[in-house]
Design an enzyme around this catalytic site. Structure first.
Site, PDB file in Angstrom:
ATOM      1  N   ASP A 151     -13.112 -74.929  98.972  1.00 21.85           N
ATOM      2  CA  ASP A 151     -12.618 -75.182 100.325  1.00 21.85           C
ATOM      3  C   ASP A 151     -13.340 -74.404 101.419  1.00 21.85           C
ATOM      4  O   ASP A 151     -13.027 -74.554 102.586  1.00 21.85           O
ATOM      5  CB  ASP A 151     -11.117 -74.866 100.416  1.00 21.85           C
ATOM      6  CG  ASP A 151     -10.790 -73.428 100.023  1.00 21.85           C
ATOM      7  OD1 ASP A 151     -11.745 -72.657  99.771  1.00 21.85           O
ATOM      8  OD2 ASP A 151      -9.600 -73.088  99.961  1.00 21.85           O
TER       9      ASP A 151
ATOM     10  N   ASP B  33     -18.502 -72.269  99.446  1.00 24.23           N
ATOM     11  CA  ASP B  33     -18.439 -73.179  98.306  1.00 24.23           C
ATOM     12  C   ASP B  33     -19.414 -74.345  98.445  1.00 24.23           C
ATOM     13  O   ASP B  33     -19.622 -75.091  97.478  1.00 24.23           O
ATOM     14  CB  ASP B  33     -17.019 -73.753  98.149  1.00 24.23           C
ATOM     15  CG  ASP B  33     -16.014 -72.696  97.723  1.00 24.23           C
ATOM     16  OD1 ASP B  33     -16.412 -71.783  96.983  1.00 24.23           O
ATOM     17  OD2 ASP B  33     -14.843 -72.781  98.135  1.00 24.23           O
TER      18      ASP B  33
ATOM     19  N   ASP C 126     -10.764 -72.734  91.675  1.00 27.58           N
ATOM     20  CA  ASP C 126     -10.462 -71.388  92.140  1.00 27.58           C
ATOM     21  C   ASP C 126      -8.985 -71.117  91.872  1.00 27.58           C
ATOM     22  O   ASP C 126      -8.200 -72.045  91.667  1.00 27.58           O
ATOM     23  CB  ASP C 126     -10.777 -71.281  93.632  1.00 27.58           C
ATOM     24  CG  ASP C 126     -10.759 -69.839  94.114  1.00 27.58           C
ATOM     25  OD1 ASP C 126     -10.755 -68.931  93.263  1.00 27.58           O
ATOM     26  OD2 ASP C 126     -10.738 -69.636  95.331  1.00 27.58           O
TER      27      ASP C 126
END
Length: 739
Positions: free
Chosen positions: A627, A631, A428
């Site tokens: 995180d 996810d 990300d």
């Protein structure tokens, strides 16, 4: 190499490609209850617990709900108890057997040789027949079904050492001189049998604890859900009912501080929702009528009335739980290496032992039967699987300790195995490549407006918002000595921006879509904004009384450690893909600056698992760094999930690797550790097998025609111990590995 730059590889275990395998269904048609399956062989199903008929592993509950209700793994509790009992009883056996070699022979001298052997027998008996019983049972089943595996070797080695030793104690006179040492005594191998059982139990406990993490992750997810809901009835009554009784269309009241019970649509009220357990973002998100909310998130200070849209198994949380469970269950542990070897090794050892027995009995010198027995028993003892059983757990135990020192937490051995061969890394942008703390970088006013004025308007509009971009504008204004004013008629426009009245002027702040919705032409200004976006900045336009007054630009700075870490990741063989919710122009700017190979822009949280599946179908082996709970499906779907230590607890539980510091340098260390560990495991397997590969024919008598030498069972046991020592010493080298 395929079009996506990834090498083709076999589909992952548990996929559609396994449909051709023989199924082992033991489910009576008239019975119901939890179905158990093997984590390594998903084609195995049966009603009730047991062991896999293929590999011998304990079966686990297939249903997510039943798995959560089961609580702690009963087999882990049982094996841990057996391990400690075995360890306590094995220590005195080792002291009695090995004491003379360690300068502790006085203990054996006090008891005397014969009594010492009886003491060893008594102490080793519960170790072998209680502590090692599960292995004996699985070993017997493996021979009965001819699905030979690690338990075949364990049972064979332990029983060979045990039976030989028992006969040597009870009827030593039956053994000829060839069995006796220089003192005329028949040696016993109770310590070998006991140590094998204890060490294998240790490996099993380590493996079960790793598998327990899956259950903990699922239970942690399920615990996030509310247990009840306050439903508003048509007659005005408010009734608190169990969560499972909520129906689609029900109106539910969510009071301040309560969990949102189901996925729904806000129809009344205004509040801020803590979605950190879903997104990983710590800041609350404002919600008002017309906006969607997700079950298990936490309401702030306002009261909301929502209409239930998805309940039960259809909620986002339930879907995440199921996706995590399925993806995690489809993986095979690294011990499959040893099982594959054992599948060929066990028949070979048995065949060699039988050939040696027959050959010595027919062609051996007198006493030929004694020589035949010596050769056969020596082959079985030297082939004892102690080193093979230690090869993986010793390396993993050492590597996980070394990783913890470097801020890399390993969930299980399988994560290390996979991470060594991963070729694609998905990261990300926010919080991984960047600091995750945006900063105001520029203010660009239009003609007739002052920079300070439009910044004050923007900060005044955003002062009530907790969004990171809003915080950046407010903090930027305060650093320039500007104090935000008061906003009247504040209105949030989802996905576009905010509106209100500041100093009697109708103002707005947002993206280009908001400006277009207001009927304004911002094409000329958009060109300037695009130049900013091309530098990786996020642009927000300021509108005052029906005209565009300018724009403010915010940037999330790249972490200082990111460029060097990306360079090293490329050297370690990764293709790096950035998946971000930012627009493509901003994403491309960041990717160009950092040398990222590929971008996926405008990505929604639920898209990540789909992207990973597409990459895997194209032949890539994918690692995903994330995180948030959103996810979790992607982390589980990836060949290796990497959780940032600053993220949600459930994301950490769902990942195979957790980075304490949460930056790319941790991924570099994890890759080096994975490579070093897998190299170490292969070395261990080589050491374990080379002793057997060389020792088995020697034990069978291959050197006798040339040198007149036939090794005794005692020497065979020593060779077996030497292979174990080499494995342990090699594993300990990982403690000093530079990662």
């Amino acid at each position: 190499m395929n079009d996506h730059g990834c090498h083709s590889h076999k589909p992952r275990p548990g996929g559609a490609e396994t449909s051709h395998e023989t199924r082992f269904d033991i489910i009576p048609p008239d019975r119901s209850g939890p179905v158990y399956t093997c984590p390594m062989h998903p084609q195995v199903h049966q009603l009730g617990p047991g062991s896999c008929p293929i590999c011998g592993m304990a079966l686990e509950v297939q249903s997510v709900t039943h798995a959560a209700e089961q609580g702690p793994n009963p087999e882990l509790t049982d094996f841990a108890r057996r391990f400690w009992i075995g360890a306590v009883l094995t220590v005195p056996v080792l002291l009695l057997a090995m004491g003379p070699m360690l300068g502790l022979g006085a203990i054996r001298d006090v008891l005397g040789h014969d009594l010492a052997q009886w003491v060893e027998l008594v102490l080793a008996m519960p170790v072998v027949w209680y502590c090692g019983w599960p292995f004996m049972e699985r070993g017997w089943n493996s021979f009965r079904s001819w699905n030979l595996n690690m338990f075949s070797l364990i049972a064979m080695g332990v029983m060979a050492a045990w039976l030989f030793s028992v006969v040597a104690v009870i009827a030593p006179e039956t053994f000829p001189a060839g069995f006796r040492d220089t003192h005329g005594k028949v040696p016993v191998y109770f310590e070998a049998a006991a140590v094998i059982v204890v060490l294998v139990l240790l490996g099993q406990v380590m493996e079960l604890r790793a598998r327990e993490g899956t259950g903990k992750a699922i239970r942690a997810l399920l615990d996030l859900a509310a247990k009840t809901a306050r439903v508003l009835r048509s007659d005005g009554r408010e009734e608190e009912i169990p969560l499972e009784d909520v129906l689609v269309g029900d109106r539910v009241r969510v009071r301040p501080g309560e969990k949102v019970p189901v996925d729904g649509h806000v129809i009344e009220g205004h509040s801020s929702i803590d979605e950190s357990m879903i997104t990983g973002e710590p800041l609350p998100v404002e919600k008002s009528a017309g906006e969607d909310v997700t079950g298990a998130t936490i309401n702030g200070t306002g009261t909301l009335v929502i209409e239930a849209r998805r309940v039960g198994a259809d909620t986002m949380l339930s879907q995440i739980v199921e996706m995590v469970a399925i993806a995690q269950r489809s993986r095979a542990p690294i011990q499959k290496y040893a099982d594959t070897v054992a599948g060929w090794f066990v028949p070979g050892v048995i065949l060699v032992a039988l050939v040696a027995l027959v050959a010595w009995a027919i062609w051996g010198p007198p006493p030929s039967l004694s020589y035949a027995l010596i050769a056969a028993v020596s082959v079985l003892i030297i082939a004892c699987p102690c080193a093979l059983g230690l090869a993986t757990p010793m390396s993993v135990m050492t590597a996980t300790g070394r990783g913890a020192q470097a801020g890399v937490l390993i969930k299980n051995a399988e994560a290390l195995e996979r991470f060594e061969t991963v070729d694609t890394l998905i990261v990300d942008k926010t919080g991984t490549l960047t600091e995750g703390r945006p900063k105001l970088i520029a203010v660009s006013p239009e003609e007739g407006f002052a920079e300070m004025d439009i910044l004050r308007i923007a900060a005044t509009l955003e002062r009530g918002s907790e969004h990171p971009l809003a915080q950046a504008i407010v903090e930027g204004a305060q650093q320039r000595g500007i104090q935000p004013g008061k906003t009247d008629g504040f209105e949030a426009v989802t996905g576009k921006g905010v509106k209100g009245i500041v100093d009697a002027s109708v103002v707005a702040l947002g993206n280009l879509r908001l400006v277009e919705d207001l009927g304004l032409d911002a094409r000329e200004l958009a060109e300037n904004a695009d130049a900013r976006r091309g530098q990786g900045e996020t642009v927000m336009f300021v509108v005052v009384d029906g005209g565009v007054a300018g724009f403010v630009s915010v940037v999330d700075p790249v972490k200082a450690t990111t460029p060097a870490a990306l360079d090293e990741l490329h050297r370690l063989g990764f293709r790096i893909i950035m998946a971000t919710g930012d627009n493509e122009r901003t994403a491309r700017a960041v990717a160009a600056e950092l040398g990222i190979d590929e971008i996926r822009a405008d990505v929604l949280p639920e898209d990540k698992a789909r992207i990973i599946r597409e990459l895997q179908q194209s032949g890539c082996k994918v690692a995903m760094a994330g995180d948030g709970i959103n996810d979790a499906p992607a982390l589980a779907q990836a060949d290796v999930g990497i959780a940032m230590g600053t993220g949600a607890d459930v994301a950490i539980e769902s990942a195979g690797i957790t980075l304490v510091e949460g930056n790319l340098e941790g991924i570099v260390r994890a890759r080096r550790l994975a490579r070093a560990t897998m190299r170490n495991i292969r070395q261990n397997l080589f050491f374990a097998l080379v002793y057997n590969g060389v020792g088995v024919p020697i034990a069978a008598g291959a050197l006798y025609p040339f040198f007149g030498m036939l090794i005794s069972p005692m020497f065979a046991a020593f060779a077996m111990s030497a292979s174990s020592i080499s494995v342990v010493m090699n594993s300990l080298r990982l403690r000093n590995e530079k990662i």
